[in-house]
Design a protein around this motif. Structure first.
Motif, PDB file in Angstrom:
ATOM      1  N   LEU A  83       0.859  -1.183   0.000  1.00  0.00           N
ATOM      2  CA  LEU A  83       0.000   0.000   0.000  1.00  0.00           C
ATOM      3  C   LEU A  83       0.891   1.228   0.000  1.00  0.00           C
ATOM      4  N   SER A  84       0.612   2.170  -0.904  1.00  0.00           N
ATOM      5  CA  SER A  84       1.470   3.348  -0.982  1.00  0.00           C
ATOM      6  C   SER A  84       0.755   4.486  -1.697  1.00  0.00           C
ATOM      7  N   ILE A  85       1.241   5.706  -1.460  1.00  0.00           N
ATOM      8  CA  ILE A  85       0.768   6.854  -2.237  1.00  0.00           C
ATOM      9  C   ILE A  85       1.613   7.019  -3.492  1.00  0.00           C
ATOM     10  N   ASN A  86       2.682   6.238  -3.591  1.00  0.00           N
ATOM     11  CA  ASN A  86       3.627   6.338  -4.698  1.00  0.00           C
ATOM     12  C   ASN A  86       3.247   5.363  -5.812  1.00  0.00           C
ATOM     13  N   ASP A  87       3.002   5.894  -7.016  1.00  0.00           N
ATOM     14  CA  ASP A  87       2.669   5.022  -8.146  1.00  0.00           C
ATOM     15  C   ASP A  87       3.790   4.975  -9.182  1.00  0.00           C
ATOM     16  N   GLY A  88       5.007   5.303  -8.751  1.00  0.00           N
ATOM     17  CA  GLY A  88       6.155   5.263  -9.655  1.00  0.00           C
ATOM     18  C   GLY A  88       6.491   3.847 -10.084  1.00  0.00           C
ATOM     19  N   GLU A  89       6.859   3.684 -11.352  1.00  0.00           N
ATOM     20  CA  GLU A  89       7.130   2.352 -11.895  1.00  0.00           C
ATOM     21  C   GLU A  89       8.256   1.635 -11.155  1.00  0.00           C
ATOM     22  N   GLU A  90       9.324   2.379 -10.825  1.00  0.00           N
ATOM     23  CA  GLU A  90      10.460   1.752 -10.164  1.00  0.00           C
ATOM     24  C   GLU A  90      10.073   1.215  -8.792  1.00  0.00           C
ATOM     25  N   VAL A  91       9.250   1.982  -8.066  1.00  0.00           N
ATOM     26  CA  VAL A  91       8.803   1.547  -6.741  1.00  0.00           C
ATOM     27  C   VAL A  91       7.950   0.290  -6.862  1.00  0.00           C
ATOM     28  N   ILE A  92       7.004   0.312  -7.802  1.00  0.00           N
ATOM     29  CA  ILE A  92       6.114  -0.837  -7.996  1.00  0.00           C
ATOM     30  C   ILE A  92       6.913  -2.079  -8.377  1.00  0.00           C
ATOM     31  N   LEU A  93       7.822  -1.921  -9.333  1.00  0.00           N
ATOM     32  CA  LEU A  93       8.631  -3.058  -9.778  1.00  0.00           C
ATOM     33  C   LEU A  93       9.471  -3.632  -8.643  1.00  0.00           C
ATOM     34  N   LYS A  94      10.065  -2.749  -7.849  1.00  0.00           N
ATOM     35  CA  LYS A  94      10.919  -3.217  -6.760  1.00  0.00           C
ATOM     36  C   LYS A  94      10.110  -3.982  -5.725  1.00  0.00           C
ATOM     37  N   MET A  95       8.893  -3.512  -5.437  1.00  0.00           N
ATOM     38  CA  MET A  95       8.055  -4.224  -4.472  1.00  0.00           C
ATOM     39  C   MET A  95       7.675  -5.609  -4.995  1.00  0.00           C
ATOM     40  N   PHE A  96       7.367  -5.708  -6.291  1.00  0.00           N
ATOM     41  CA  PHE A  96       7.050  -7.021  -6.861  1.00  0.00           C
ATOM     42  C   PHE A  96       8.280  -7.932  -6.823  1.00  0.00           C
ATOM     43  N   ARG A  97       9.445  -7.379  -7.172  1.00  0.00           N
ATOM     44  CA  ARG A  97      10.662  -8.178  -7.139  1.00  0.00           C
ATOM     45  C   ARG A  97      10.968  -8.667  -5.727  1.00  0.00           C
ATOM     46  N   ASN A  98      10.599  -7.867  -4.737  1.00  0.00           N
ATOM     47  CA  ASN A  98      10.884  -8.225  -3.347  1.00  0.00           C
ATOM     48  C   ASN A  98       9.808  -9.111  -2.722  1.00  0.00           C
ATOM     49  N   GLY A  99       8.817  -9.506  -3.513  1.00  0.00           N
ATOM     50  CA  GLY A  99       7.871 -10.498  -3.021  1.00  0.00           C
ATOM     51  C   GLY A  99       6.427 -10.076  -2.886  1.00  0.00           C
ATOM     52  N   ALA A 100       6.099  -8.822  -3.189  1.00  0.00           N
ATOM     53  CA  ALA A 100       4.698  -8.395  -3.095  1.00  0.00           C
ATOM     54  C   ALA A 100       3.845  -9.157  -4.095  1.00  0.00           C
ATOM     55  N   ARG A 101       2.640  -9.503  -3.694  1.00  0.00           N
ATOM     56  CA  ARG A 101       1.694 -10.191  -4.583  1.00  0.00           C
ATOM     57  C   ARG A 101       0.732  -9.201  -5.243  1.00  0.00           C
ATOM     58  N   GLY A 102       0.740  -7.969  -4.753  1.00  0.00           N
ATOM     59  CA  GLY A 102      -0.134  -6.945  -5.305  1.00  0.00           C
ATOM     60  C   GLY A 102       0.312  -5.582  -4.838  1.00  0.00           C
ATOM     61  N   TYR A 103      -0.184  -4.553  -5.505  1.00  0.00           N
ATOM     62  CA  TYR A 103       0.205  -3.177  -5.177  1.00  0.00           C
ATOM     63  C   TYR A 103      -1.029  -2.306  -5.335  1.00  0.00           C
ATOM     64  N   LEU A 104      -1.375  -1.583  -4.269  1.00  0.00           N
ATOM     65  CA  LEU A 104      -2.583  -0.767  -4.279  1.00  0.00           C
ATOM     66  C   LEU A 104      -2.247   0.641  -3.824  1.00  0.00           C
ATOM     67  N   ILE A 105      -2.703   1.620  -4.604  1.00  0.00           N
ATOM     68  CA  ILE A 105      -2.513   3.017  -4.232  1.00  0.00           C
ATOM     69  C   ILE A 105      -3.463   3.357  -3.083  1.00  0.00           C
ATOM     70  N   LYS A 106      -2.985   4.116  -2.115  1.00  0.00           N
ATOM     71  CA  LYS A 106      -3.776   4.398  -0.921  1.00  0.00           C
ATOM     72  C   LYS A 106      -5.034   5.216  -1.215  1.00  0.00           C
ATOM     73  N   GLY A 107      -5.083   5.835  -2.363  1.00  0.00           N
ATOM     74  CA  GLY A 107      -6.285   6.575  -2.737  1.00  0.00           C
ATOM     75  C   GLY A 107      -7.377   5.685  -3.307  1.00  0.00           C
ATOM     76  N   ALA A 108      -7.150   4.373  -3.305  1.00  0.00           N
ATOM     77  CA  ALA A 108      -8.133   3.432  -3.853  1.00  0.00           C
ATOM     78  C   ALA A 108      -9.396   3.419  -2.995  1.00  0.00           C
ATOM     79  N   LYS A 109     -10.482   2.944  -3.588  1.00  0.00           N
ATOM     80  CA  LYS A 109     -11.750   2.859  -2.874  1.00  0.00           C
ATOM     81  C   LYS A 109     -11.781   1.587  -2.019  1.00  0.00           C
ATOM     82  N   PRO A 110     -12.598   1.577  -0.979  1.00  0.00           N
ATOM     83  CA  PRO A 110     -12.651   0.404  -0.084  1.00  0.00           C
ATOM     84  C   PRO A 110     -12.910  -0.906  -0.803  1.00  0.00           C
ATOM     85  N   PHE A 111     -13.787  -0.901  -1.808  1.00  0.00           N
ATOM     86  CA  PHE A 111     -14.078  -2.169  -2.496  1.00  0.00           C
ATOM     87  C   PHE A 111     -12.851  -2.692  -3.237  1.00  0.00           C
ATOM     88  N   GLU A 112     -11.935  -1.770  -3.633  1.00  0.00           N
ATOM     89  CA  GLU A 112     -10.718  -2.209  -4.317  1.00  0.00           C
ATOM     90  C   GLU A 112      -9.788  -2.947  -3.359  1.00  0.00           C
TER      91      GLU A 112
END
Length: 215
Positions: A83-112
């Motif tokens: 979960l992050s406010i950062n939607d930068g590609e490098e940040v997202i890629l690094k989190m996936f490489r480090n084991g994240a199964r998903g990435y959600l921007i904190k501005g997302a709606k509750p149903f998301e």
């Protein structure tokens, strides 16, 4: 069945808001909240292991990148939703490489958030449209290049990839392809090597990012 959730976020109001939201969802319960990766490890050392970790990226002491990598190396079965406010590609890629199964921007709606956790439990991964678009652009910047041809995938390997992205066991894949499970395992080894992945989750994510399977 209820799935347990740990929330790791140094912003206490944000962590509490997420906890309150999760507690109102069917099939999920908050196990605890931690302010950083070090505190999360303390809970794990007490054998308080959740099914899902909702992990903030930017934290003091031990940030989301370091925490995700620690979980990947020590508790690979624990599913990480970043979960992050950062939607930068490098940040997202690094989190996936480090084991994240998903990435959600904190501005997302509750149903998301609910959808993301459901997908991670049922499919093993979650990707929003915006995150997937970013990853496709970063991993396949030239849309004119055919990834199937570039990776040297055979027709049978391509079929295996498409079926592996569905909720099928390898035995079910073998039945659909009318081949033995040993042959399926052989396709898996070849595909993992060609796509430079080490798990079915990372295979599905990369296949989607490269456009090998439709989004």
């Amino acid at each position: 069945m209820n799935y347990t959730v740990a929330i790791v976020d140094d912003h206490r109001l944000m962590a509490q808001a997420i906890a309150d939201l999760v507690q109102r969802m069917d099939n999920y319960e908050v196990l605890y909240k931690a302010e950083n990766g070090e505190e999360l490890i303390h809970y794990f050392n007490q054998n308080r292991i959740p099914d899902i970790v909702l992990l903030d990226v930017n934290m003091p002491k031990m940030n989301g990148f370091e925490t995700a990598l620690w979980l990947k190396n020590n508790y690979p079965d624990v599913k990480i939703l970043a979960l992050s406010i950062n939607d930068g590609e490098e940040v997202i890629l690094k989190m996936f490489r480090n084991g994240a199964r998903g990435y959600l921007i904190k501005g997302a709606k509750p149903f998301e958030l609910k959808q993301a956790m459901d997908d991670i439990i049922k499919k093993g991964f979650y990707y929003s449209d915006s995150v997937t678009d970013s990853l496709v652009k970063s991993l396949n910047p030239n849309p004119l290049v055919d990834p199937v041809q570039a990776l040297g995938l055979t027709e049978h390997e391509l079929t295996f990839i498409k079926l592996a992205c569905e909720e099928l066991t390898y035995a079910e894949i073998a039945e659909k392809m009318t081949i033995s499970t040993n042959t399926v395992n052989s396709y898996q080894e070849n595909v993992f090597q060609k796509l430079a992945v080490t798990s079915r989750v990372s295979l599905a994510l990369k296949a989607l990012r490269l456009g090998i399977v439709p989004m």
